[in-house]
Design an enzyme around this catalytic site. Structure first.
Site, mmCIF file in Angstrom:
data_model
loop_
_atom_site.group_PDB
_atom_site.id
_atom_site.type_symbol
_atom_site.label_atom_id
_atom_site.label_comp_id
_atom_site.label_asym_id
_atom_site.label_seq_id
_atom_site.Cartn_x
_atom_site.Cartn_y
_atom_site.Cartn_z
ATOM 1 N N GLY A 178 4.873 9.912 10.303
ATOM 2 C CA GLY A 178 4.159 8.660 10.094
ATOM 3 C C GLY A 178 4.657 7.936 8.864
ATOM 4 O O GLY A 178 5.862 7.789 8.647
ATOM 5 N N ILE A 229 0.835 -1.200 0.000
ATOM 6 C CA ILE A 229 0.000 0.000 0.000
ATOM 7 C C ILE A 229 0.871 1.251 0.000
ATOM 8 O O ILE A 229 0.598 2.226 -0.720
ATOM 9 C CB ILE A 229 -0.952 -0.019 1.206
ATOM 10 N N ASN A 230 1.935 1.252 0.802
ATOM 11 C CA ASN A 230 2.843 2.399 0.830
ATOM 12 C C ASN A 230 3.470 2.642 -0.537
ATOM 13 O O ASN A 230 3.656 3.790 -0.954
ATOM 14 C CB ASN A 230 3.945 2.184 1.871
ATOM 15 N N LYS A 233 13.827 -6.667 -2.636
ATOM 16 C CA LYS A 233 14.322 -5.490 -1.922
ATOM 17 C C LYS A 233 14.418 -5.764 -0.422
ATOM 18 O O LYS A 233 13.643 -5.250 0.377
ATOM 19 C CB LYS A 233 13.442 -4.266 -2.170
ATOM 20 N N GLY A 289 19.439 1.497 5.289
ATOM 21 C CA GLY A 289 19.016 2.491 6.268
ATOM 22 C C GLY A 289 19.713 3.821 6.034
ATOM 23 O O GLY A 289 19.739 4.352 4.922
ATOM 24 N N GLU A 344 17.619 -8.527 6.574
ATOM 25 C CA GLU A 344 16.817 -9.541 5.891
ATOM 26 C C GLU A 344 17.657 -10.337 4.896
ATOM 27 O O GLU A 344 17.474 -11.549 4.737
ATOM 28 C CB GLU A 344 15.649 -8.859 5.181
ATOM 29 N N ASP A 363 9.724 1.466 1.566
ATOM 30 C CA ASP A 363 8.667 1.324 0.565
ATOM 31 C C ASP A 363 8.723 2.467 -0.445
ATOM 32 O O ASP A 363 8.518 2.271 -1.646
ATOM 33 C CB ASP A 363 7.299 1.280 1.241
#
Length: 315
Positions: A286, A40-41, A184, A224, A189, A254
């Site tokens: 947010g 969704i992002n 990605k 990051g 991960e 995202d």
């Protein structure tokens, strides 16, 4: 047209606090509510930049209804598959210095019929035509660890490249099955995927090429605050910029993926845009999606074939 699938979406609630005091009463200085979930992002970021995208998702209960309504407010077309379980709500606490504490709810349990309905909804969108399919985020209980493998089969039937951003056993299963256009992961991960820690650029490149050898074309690794690495079978690029004081890091990866998918040109240009979108996202509250005016390509530098001996923390 880019179709996204978010198997475990959420209504994302973010609270801004001066400083989080664990075990004490904390008072928020601002509150934000967004339609959340990795796919969704991606759709939200793409649509804000004029790139056509449709978000496929399961939705149930009051929060599911509100999530779909929020997408409509942002002009994001959504295909919502009804579920008997309620859509989850996630909570993010963001301190003034950018420190982010996130609590994710587990989400509802999908029935086998609901899981099949999700895949069917994706297939209907691919039949109508799509440039890419993005599968992103965690899986709800009941979906099965092979869910993304099955999604890849759907994409393959229609000749649509599949981009995957997930983690854990479902991500590992899909990578091992092969046939992916792009994955990605972040560095943690990717380390989980190959089974050992990654300390240097060379470690990341070697791990990414293990993924490529298993049948994935391209690996985009989020680092990051240290930028991102784009790895092909025979070339590597790094992109990053000066340190930022983040307002919220949630959803930045995202936006990075959305920036890559939205860009044309050679790999270096696509990576530059991806990192610029991610950097813009961390400066917003947010999981707000960055606008075109938030993107500053000149603040991002790209290095072709970066020194593999460099430690990730030194990038």
């Amino acid at each position: 047209m880019i179709v996204t699938l978010t198997p475990n979406p959420s209504l994302d609630r973010a609270l801004d606090v001066e400083r989080l005091e664990v075990g004490e009463v904390n008072r928020a200085v601002a509150a934000h509510v967004h339609a959340g979930g990795k796919g969704i992002n991606v759709s939200r970021a793409l649509v804000r930049h004029g790139v056509a995208s449709i978000a496929v998702l399961p939705a149930g209960g009051t929060d599911g209804t509100r999530l779909v309504a929020l997408l409509a407010e942002h002009d994001v077309p959504a295909v919502a598959v009804p579920t008997s379980g309620d859509t989850r709500s996630n909570l993010t606490l963001v301190e003034r210095d950018g420190t982010t504490t996130k609590v994710n709810a587990p989400g509802p349990t999908l029935t086998s019929a609901e899981g099949e309905a999700l895949l069917d909804a994706v297939e209907q969108q691919l039949t109508a035509g799509a440039d890419h399919l993005v599968g992103a985020g965690s899986l709800p209980a009941g979906a099965g660890a092979d869910f993304y493998v099955r999604l890849a089969q759907v994409a393959r039937r229609h000749g649509v490249p599949l981009v995957l951003d997930s983690s854990g056993a479902p991500f590992i299963a899909a990578v091992r099955a092969g046939g992916l256009e792009l994955v990605k992961p972040n560095d943690d991960e990717l380390a989980e995927l190959v089974g050992h820690p990654l300390h240097t650029v060379g470690d990341v490149v070697d791990a990414a090429r293990q993924v490529i050898a298993a049948g994935t074309r391209t690996v985009l690794v989020s680092l990051g605050a240290h930028g991102a690495l784009l790895v092909h079978a025979d070339h590597t690029w790094w992109a990053g910029g000066d340190p930022l004081v983040p307002l919220s890091t949630v959803g930045a990866g995202d936006s990075t993926l959305a920036g890559y998918l939205a860009a044309d040109g050679d790999p270096a240009d696509r990576l530059r845009r991806a990192v610029a979108w991610g950097r813009a996202a961390v400066l917003l509250p947010g999981t707000a999606a960055p606008a075109p005016s938030d993107i500053h390509l000149d603040d991002v530098r790209v290095v072709t074939e970066p020194d593999t001996r460099v430690a990730l923390k030194e990038l």
